[in-house]
Design an enzyme around this catalytic site. Structure first.
Site, mmCIF file in Angstrom:
data_model
loop_
_atom_site.group_PDB
_atom_site.id
_atom_site.type_symbol
_atom_site.label_atom_id
_atom_site.label_comp_id
_atom_site.label_asym_id
_atom_site.label_seq_id
_atom_site.Cartn_x
_atom_site.Cartn_y
_atom_site.Cartn_z
ATOM 1 N N ASP A 92 0.838 -1.201 0.000
ATOM 2 C CA ASP A 92 0.000 0.000 0.000
ATOM 3 C C ASP A 92 0.873 1.252 0.000
ATOM 4 O OD1 ASP A 92 -2.832 1.181 0.572
ATOM 5 O OD2 ASP A 92 -1.513 2.175 2.014
ATOM 6 N N TYR A 94 2.555 9.955 0.175
ATOM 7 C CA TYR A 94 3.665 9.405 0.976
ATOM 8 C C TYR A 94 5.024 9.776 0.371
ATOM 9 C CZ TYR A 94 -0.152 6.452 2.762
ATOM 10 O OH TYR A 94 -1.339 5.992 3.268
HETATM 11 N N1 LIG Z 1 -5.761 5.924 3.719
HETATM 12 C C1 LIG Z 1 -5.236 6.650 4.674
HETATM 13 O O1 LIG Z 1 -5.611 7.816 4.885
HETATM 14 C C2 LIG Z 1 -4.178 6.058 5.551
HETATM 15 C C3 LIG Z 1 -3.866 6.672 6.774
HETATM 16 C C4 LIG Z 1 -2.892 6.063 7.572
HETATM 17 C C5 LIG Z 1 -2.260 4.911 7.139
HETATM 18 N N2 LIG Z 1 -2.560 4.341 5.925
HETATM 19 C C6 LIG Z 1 -1.882 3.122 5.435
HETATM 20 O O2 LIG Z 1 -1.899 2.144 6.478
HETATM 21 C C7 LIG Z 1 -0.557 1.812 6.804
HETATM 22 C C8 LIG Z 1 -0.410 1.447 8.275
HETATM 23 O O3 LIG Z 1 -0.768 2.531 9.097
HETATM 24 P P1 LIG Z 1 0.314 3.377 9.930
HETATM 25 O O4 LIG Z 1 1.582 3.443 9.171
HETATM 26 O O5 LIG Z 1 -0.356 4.644 10.302
HETATM 27 O O6 LIG Z 1 0.495 2.588 11.272
HETATM 28 P P2 LIG Z 1 0.613 1.092 11.844
HETATM 29 O O7 LIG Z 1 0.893 0.120 10.779
HETATM 30 O O8 LIG Z 1 -0.586 0.907 12.701
HETATM 31 O O9 LIG Z 1 1.843 1.263 12.819
HETATM 32 C C9 LIG Z 1 3.108 1.557 12.336
HETATM 33 C C10 LIG Z 1 4.003 1.779 13.549
HETATM 34 O O10 LIG Z 1 4.127 0.553 14.281
HETATM 35 C C11 LIG Z 1 5.488 0.154 14.345
HETATM 36 N N3 LIG Z 1 5.505 -1.316 14.252
HETATM 37 C C12 LIG Z 1 5.369 -2.092 13.155
HETATM 38 N N4 LIG Z 1 5.400 -3.396 13.472
HETATM 39 C C13 LIG Z 1 5.580 -3.457 14.813
HETATM 40 C C14 LIG Z 1 5.696 -4.525 15.725
HETATM 41 N N5 LIG Z 1 5.648 -5.791 15.319
HETATM 42 N N6 LIG Z 1 5.878 -4.223 17.045
HETATM 43 C C15 LIG Z 1 5.928 -2.933 17.473
HETATM 44 N N7 LIG Z 1 5.805 -1.875 16.640
HETATM 45 C C16 LIG Z 1 5.638 -2.139 15.319
HETATM 46 C C17 LIG Z 1 6.156 0.854 13.193
HETATM 47 O O11 LIG Z 1 7.520 1.088 13.456
HETATM 48 P P3 LIG Z 1 8.731 0.574 12.500
HETATM 49 O O12 LIG Z 1 8.440 0.972 11.096
HETATM 50 O O13 LIG Z 1 9.900 1.287 13.096
HETATM 51 O O14 LIG Z 1 8.781 -0.915 12.699
HETATM 52 C C18 LIG Z 1 5.393 2.185 13.150
HETATM 53 O O15 LIG Z 1 5.896 3.063 14.122
HETATM 54 C C19 LIG Z 1 0.237 3.050 6.388
HETATM 55 O O16 LIG Z 1 1.616 2.807 6.339
HETATM 56 C C20 LIG Z 1 -0.422 3.364 5.080
HETATM 57 O O17 LIG Z 1 0.032 2.484 4.075
HETATM 58 C C21 LIG Z 1 -3.530 4.900 5.146
#
Ligand SMILES: NC(=O)c1ccc[n+]([C@@H]2O[C@H](COP(=O)([O-])OP(=O)(O)OC[C@H]3O[C@@H](n4cnc5c(N)ncnc54)[C@H](OP(=O)(O)O)[C@@H]3O)[C@@H](O)[C@H]2O)c1
Length: 310
Positions: A48, A53
């Site tokens: 994704d 981004y």
């Molecule tokens: N459509 C939209 O408006 C929208 C909005 C937000 C997000 N998104 C999409 O959804 C994806 C995921 O959401 P997000 O990036 O907000 O947050 P998330 O996936 O809920 O959390 C990411 C955070 O968790 C950490 N993490 C990952 N695996 C872990 C584990 N096993 N243990 C502990 N911490 C862990 C990551 O750090 P590290 O990277 O340092 O491991 C990062 O700080 C985004 O990357 C994007 O592709 C879409």
């Protein structure tokens, strides 16, 4: 076990249940490039990204090299990118899409989402443009008419360069409005979903309309408080897995899930899901009776989420 579940979208397309998120995964120093390659090597078949981004070119390079290195074909991987609010005017939609298409350079896009149900002044080319008084510089010409943005997105399907179209951050009132004029029902609504924000009503509404829900920020994003949750901690301990794995295992019982990480060991473990028992799923469903939290709430200056309309 590596999660091998797929969901069938309303047009028959198959979407792998766990996808790598790439928001805040930098395009610098090969960070996102390596994360995408690590994901494909670990068994992910879903990536994704988004124009906003700022990493599409590096995500695309990671996909191209990751496919080669793992003996995969393009059709083995499902790739999503998104139209930014500054490209929401119908006349700019083809350009916004074409720019993403070229940056990714992977032959076609599986899913193209309207990133937000908002339109920003496109003239500044800033992602979050502000007016001199500090308010959001919304596109006065469009006046939030996301129906006409959607109409332009529907036309992209004729190019053959994108297989499915959908939306993100759409609430029930906005979906009801969109569905009045849409010729194509969105295949997906990508929304924030985790135990502190399960959005039962919105997920049920989407289901009733044939719209698949994808969970963003399934781990609570960068300011997560989910990792201190007792119920989740206990279940994780009982399976001897990480709390993140429980969040993702619960998530895939509801729809697709997009955890982001740039660390290969986390990337690999995040896709190893467990089969939760019904009573554990229920216990996780019940968490929001006592704790709720929306982690992602940008101030666009217009109502977006269901609670904005209450
Ligand atoms: N459509 C939209 O408006 C929208 C909005 C937000 C997000 N998104 C999409 O959804 C994806 C995921 O959401 P997000 O990036 O907000 O947050 P998330 O996936 O809920 O959390 C990411 C955070 O968790 C950490 N993490 C990952 N695996 C872990 C584990 N096993 N243990 C502990 N911490 C862990 C990551 O750090 P590290 O990277 O340092 O491991 C990062 O700080 C985004 O990357 C994007 O592709 C879409």
């Amino acid at each position: 076990m590596v999660c091998q579940k797929y969901f069938t979208l309303n047009n028959g397309a198959q979407m792998p249940a766990v996808g790598l998120g790439t928001w805040q995964s930098s395009e610098k120093d090969d960070t996102v490039y390596k994360a995408v390659k690590a994901a494909l090597a670990a068994g992910y078949r879903h990536i994704d990204t988004a124009m906003m981004y700022g990493n599409e070119a590096e995500v695309g390079r990671g996909i191209r090299d990751g496919l080669k290195e793992n003996g995969l074909k393009r059709e083995d991987v499902f790739v999503t990118t998104k139209l930014a609010p500054i490209d929401a005017r119908p006349e700019y939609v083809p350009r916004g899409f074409e720019d993403s298409f070229k940056r990714l350079d992977i032959g076609y896009i599986d899913l193209y989402l309207m990133h937000w149900p908002v339109a920003m002044n496109p003239e500044t080319r800033q992602l979050f443009p502000l007016r001199p008084d500090g308010s959001r510089d919304v596109d006065e010409e469009l006046k939030g008419r996301f129906e006409i943005t959607w109409e332009a997105m529907e036309k992209l399907l004729d190019t053959g360069k994108v297989k499915s179209i959908g939306v993100a951050n759409f609430s029930i009132p906005n979906l009801e409005r969109l569905l009045k004029t849409a010729k194509v029902v969105p295949a997906v609504n990508q929304i924030e979903l985790h135990p502190y924000l399960p959005q039962f009503k919105l997920v049920e509404f989407c289901k009733s309309k044939g719209i698949h829900c994808s969970a963003y920020s399934p781990l609570g994003s960068t300011q997560s408080t989910l990792f201190e949750d007792e119920t989740l901690g206990k279940i994780a301990k009982s399976y001897n897995v990480s709390l993140a794995q429980i969040l993702i295992s619960w998530g895939v019982t509801r729809g697709s899930v997009l955890p982001k990480s740039v660390h290969p060991e986390r990337i690999a473990s995040n896709i190893e899901t467990v089969e939760l028992k019904d009573e554990e799923i229920q216990a996780i469903n019940d968490i929001s009776k006592t704790t709720t939290k929306r982690f992602i709430r940008p101030n666009w200056g217009v109502p977006v989420f269901d609670e904005d309309f209450e």
